[in-house]
Enzyme design. Structure first.
Site, PDB file in Angstrom:
ATOM      1  N   LYS A  45       0.816  -1.193   0.004  1.00 19.16           N
ATOM      2  CA  LYS A  45      -0.052   0.077   0.033  1.00 19.16           C
ATOM      3  C   LYS A  45       0.798   1.365  -0.094  1.00 19.16           C
ATOM      4  O   LYS A  45       0.611   2.411   0.639  1.00 19.16           O
ATOM      5  CB  LYS A  45      -0.940  -0.167   1.117  1.00 19.16           C
ATOM      6  N   HIS A 100       7.365  -7.364  -2.880  1.00 23.02           N
ATOM      7  CA  HIS A 100       7.263  -6.695  -1.349  1.00 23.02           C
ATOM      8  C   HIS A 100       7.899  -7.370  -0.419  1.00 23.02           C
ATOM      9  O   HIS A 100       8.229  -7.064   0.972  1.00 23.02           O
ATOM     10  CB  HIS A 100       5.784  -6.958  -0.805  1.00 23.02           C
ATOM     11  N   SER A 130      -3.930   2.761   5.032  1.00 23.18           N
ATOM     12  CA  SER A 130      -4.569   2.125   3.584  1.00 23.18           C
ATOM     13  C   SER A 130      -4.386   0.585   3.850  1.00 23.18           C
ATOM     14  O   SER A 130      -5.205  -0.169   3.192  1.00 23.18           O
ATOM     15  CB  SER A 130      -3.465   2.610   2.444  1.00 23.18           C
TER      16      SER A 130
END
Length: 288
Positions: A45, A100, A130
């Site tokens: 995010k 990630h 988020s």
């Protein structure tokens, strides 16, 4: 809804089993990067989808055909996901890849190449907000509970995908060893056109003024939120429930002010100072 309740672990970080297996994680850690590869690195995010879109358009010289016809996860597949081998275009040059993963997972593999790394950071207050809303709609992530409970887990790094602080310090600690371009979500908001030009220079992919303008227009939040190839509405409702929260929710800077209580903000600032006080990293909490 395969492996929706399964949790995998890599380098001490918990990850959703719906997207990862032990095999896919091992494959990611030993992936053979090409010198021409471009790896987008983010904590969840933090502007991942935005950067995937920008880079797609840079390499296509502003032509939106690919961005409007191929899902972003196929254009810039996730290195650690189970579908990666199927999605990777081996013949493509350059290959756009996404991750990630914390740096220590990919360190050995990356050091054997001259692959370019683009690290996108977002101020962690907005990231936490988020990520909280993403947990509400992504059914492969655990129920986040209250925002207060989630924020505490975010601060101590026990959410899935691990600690924001360790992630950013790990990757940016390698700026001298890697061909790494650092940019923030807030910079993209402040001056998208300038950011596109800087990225194109880093990538060695020069653009004409009208191409930059086309990329800027296509990569606006309003345009991307209507693009099914970028907004994840192609994902089945059973996996991502957009009625709970759209994947592209607001795309703003400073939304944390509508979620944090004064006490939560004080706690967050304290932890941030403890974790990042010695860093030269500077982030923008608002654009006011």
């Amino acid at each position: 809804m395969d492996r929706m309740d399964v949790i995998e672990t890599m380098a001490g970080v918990s990850l959703p089993g719906h997207l990862h297996t032990s095999e896919s994680l091992r494959a990611a850690s030993s992936f053979q990067f090409r010198d021409s590869d471009v790896l987008i690195v983010t904590y969840p995010k933090s502007g991942t989808t935005w950067m995937q879109e920008i880079l797609t358009l840079i390499y296509d010289k502003g032509d939106p055909h690919v961005a409007k016809s191929i899902p972003n996860w196929a254009r810039a597949p996730w290195l650690e996901h189970t579908y990666f081998k199927e999605a990777l275009q081996e013949s493509a040059e350059p290959r756009l890849l996404t991750t990630h993963m914390p740096f220590q997972v990919l360190a050995a593999a990356l050091r054997q190449s001259k692959a370019k790394v683009i690290y996108v950071a977002r101020n962690p207050k907005d990231t936490a907000v988020s990520f909280y809303h993403f947990h509400k709609m992504a059914r492969f992530l655990p129920n986040p509970g209250s925002f207060e409970d989630f924020l505490l887990r975010f601060l101590d790094g026990t959410v899935q995908y691990g600690s924001w602080f360790k992630h950013i310090k790990g990757w940016l600690g390698q700026r001298e060893e890697l061909s790494l371009f650092y940019i923030t979500y807030e910079e993209l908001h402040q001056d998208l056109r300038c950011s596109i030009k800087r990225l194109s220079t880093f990538l060695g992919c020069p653009l004409l003024p009208d191409q930059v303008e086309a990329i800027e227009q296509h990569c606006s939040f309003s345009s991307m939120s209507q693009n099914a190839m970028a907004n994840y509405t192609l994902v089945p409702h059973e996996i991502m429930d957009h009625s709970k929260s759209p994947f592209m929710r607001k795309g703003t800077v400073g939304d944390w002010r509508d979620h944090f209580t004064p006490l939560q903000n004080i706690l967050f600032n304290k932890v941030y100072q403890e974790e990042m006080g010695a860093s030269d990293l500077r982030l923008q909490w608002t654009l006011d």
